[in-house]
Design an enzyme around this catalytic site. Structure first.
Site, PDB file in Angstrom:
ATOM      1  NE  ARG A  39       1.148   0.482  24.149  1.00 52.37           N
ATOM      2  CZ  ARG A  39       1.019  -0.727  24.685  1.00 52.37           C
ATOM      3  NH1 ARG A  39       0.410  -0.872  25.853  1.00 52.37           N
ATOM      4  NH2 ARG A  39       1.460  -1.787  24.046  1.00 52.37           N
ATOM      5  CE  LYS A 200      10.884 -21.911  22.545  1.00 47.75           C
ATOM      6  NZ  LYS A 200       9.734 -22.463  23.241  1.00 47.75           N
ATOM      7  N   GLY A 358       8.500  -6.268  20.647  1.00 45.37           N
ATOM      8  CA  GLY A 358       8.712  -5.886  22.040  1.00 45.37           C
ATOM      9  C   GLY A 358      10.176  -5.822  22.431  1.00 45.37           C
ATOM     10  N   GLY A 381       2.027  -7.101  18.531  1.00 50.25           N
ATOM     11  CA  GLY A 381       1.259  -8.096  17.771  1.00 50.25           C
ATOM     12  C   GLY A 381       0.898  -7.623  16.376  1.00 50.25           C
TER      13      GLY A 381
END
Ligand code: ADP
Ligand code: MG
Length: 401
Positions: A39, A200, A358, A381
């Site tokens: 980052r 999922k 991720g 996100g």
């Protein structure tokens, strides 16, 4: 999404101008040391460019979740050494985010110097996007640069509020991310393929719904493929499967059909009786041959080969989620094979390939293709919300006009 202001819209010489620069320095830490500098490296070009153009650079960032209170373990001073190492420059730590202490520090900084303000989340006004809090920060800046795409899905004072108070620009890392995302889904060259995998359906419903209306090929893998297979009447044994979402899966398939999107589900699969690496019970079989005590843990080799042929007909690929339980051999096979096909097509110049998420970042690294695909987004996100087709407040605020 493409028309936003960048550092190119600023005058070449920024001498004496105070730049408030939102960055992502939420570095993973162990024993007080940063364990991964990705980052920090991502935002370094923006910081160095602004400093070299003569600006007084003031870094704004959050670190951890201090929930509106000062917390010395989450002070930005924790990452001061790491960012100094990456930049190769001194960075002055300023233990406030607004007010006279910041004002005095800015007076001390010379043109081209860099300061780092305290963790924005020490103040409740940050996450509340409080107008007075944003105004107090803005008082020490002449313009605002947002280089933190990973925080752009949050409408916080430092990610959104400031852009309404000061002239606002996308930093170089934000710019690269927005250009890649635009090429992959905003304004892509068709045909477009999307790979959606992972555990999922429930965590990616909005992604599946948005993509089925936008892309020509929707490749579903991972645990979520089992729910779609179940919806088609396949007995998936003891696979991870959300039986309560079977109707939803059917509805997504019907919607895809109406909008001319082909959904690709595996027809051969890798199965095992236990969730472990290299289990004795491992075998490849047709989806209709999974027995009651077996789990589907990866897409099979024939299906992967067919998926590679699909990619060969496409110009654009967007990928989120591994095709199998890639952390355990041999259930990484499908993900690795398809990632390498995508990488080869990208290198040949026939495919634009953008991946994010991720576990997807880890899977691409495991396949060794990180440098060979067009772009990998590390913004978890924010990347997913963008795949859902949502407007990101931090991005909208940078748009022209
Ligand atoms: P990302 O973080 O890239 O968005 P997810 O978190 O949605 O991806 O999914 C990654 C997880 O999905 C991995 O831990 C992987 O083991 C799991 N997974 C993939 N395929 C299967 C499967 N067939 N059965 C169980 N878990 C799976
Ligand atoms: Mg994940």
């Amino acid at each position: 999404m493409s028309d936003f202001k960048t550092l190119d819209d600023l005058p070449d010489d920024l001498s004496g101008q105070r730049a408030l620069v939102r960055v992502d320095l939420n570095l993973p830490m162990a024993d007080g040391l940063a364990t991964d500098l990705t980052r920090a490296r991502a935002v370094a070009p923006t910081i160095l460019e602004l400093a070299d153009r003569g600006a007084k650079v003031l870094l704004l960032a959050h670190f951890g979740r201090p929930k509106g209170q000062r917390n010395s373990t989450m002070s930005m001073s924790m990452v001061q050494g790491a960012i100094e190492d990456v930049l190769g420059r001194e960075v002055m730590f300023i233990p406030e985010v607004a007010g006279p202490v910041v004002e005095q520090a800015v007076d001390i900084l010379g043109n081209g110097d860099i300061g780092m303000l305290e963790n924005t989340r020490f103040w409740p006004g940050e996450e509340a996007n409080d107008a007075d809090f944003a105004k107090a920060i803005a008082a020490n800046g002449d313009f605002y640069v947002n280089d933190a795409f990973s925080a752009a899905h949050r409408a916080h004072a430092s990610t959104e509020g400031l852009s309404h108070l000061l002239p606002a620009y996308a930093g170089r890392s934000m710019q690269k991310e927005l250009e890649a995302l635009d090429a992959a889904l905003g304004n892509p060259e068709p045909p477009v393929a999307a790979v959606v995998g992972g555990a999922k359906v429930s965590s990616k419903l909005a992604v599946l719904e948005n993509l089925s209306a936008k892309v020509q090929h929707l490749i579903i893998g991972g645990g979520m493929a089992n729910t779609f297979l179940a919806a088609k009447g396949v007995d998936v044994g003891k696979s991870l499967c959300e039986h309560d979402l079977v109707d939803t899966a059917t509805a997504i398939m019907a919607a895809a059909d109406r909008s001319g999107c082909t959904i690709h589900l595996p027809y051969d699969v890798a199965v095992a009786k236990e969730f472990a690496a290299n289990p004795e019970s491992f075998r490849i079989c047709n989806v209709h041959e999974v027995s009651a005590d077996e789990m589907i843990l990866d897409v099979g080799p024939q299906a992967v080969e067919a998926l590679g042929d699909v990619l060969k007909t496409c110009r654009t690929l967007v990928w989120n989620g591994p095709l199998g339980a890639f952390e355990m051999e041999p259930f990484d096979a499908a993900t690795v094979t398809l990632a390498r096909t995508a990488a080869a097509l990208t290198q040949e110049g026939s495919l634009i390939s953008v991946a994010g998420g991720g576990d997807t970042v880890a899977a691409m690294a495991h396949a060794g293709v990180t440098e060979q695909v067009t772009y990998i987004s590390t913004a978890g996100g924010a990347f997913l919300e963008w795949m859902e087709g949502k407007e990101l407040p931090g991005v909208s605020a940078l748009q022209r006009g």
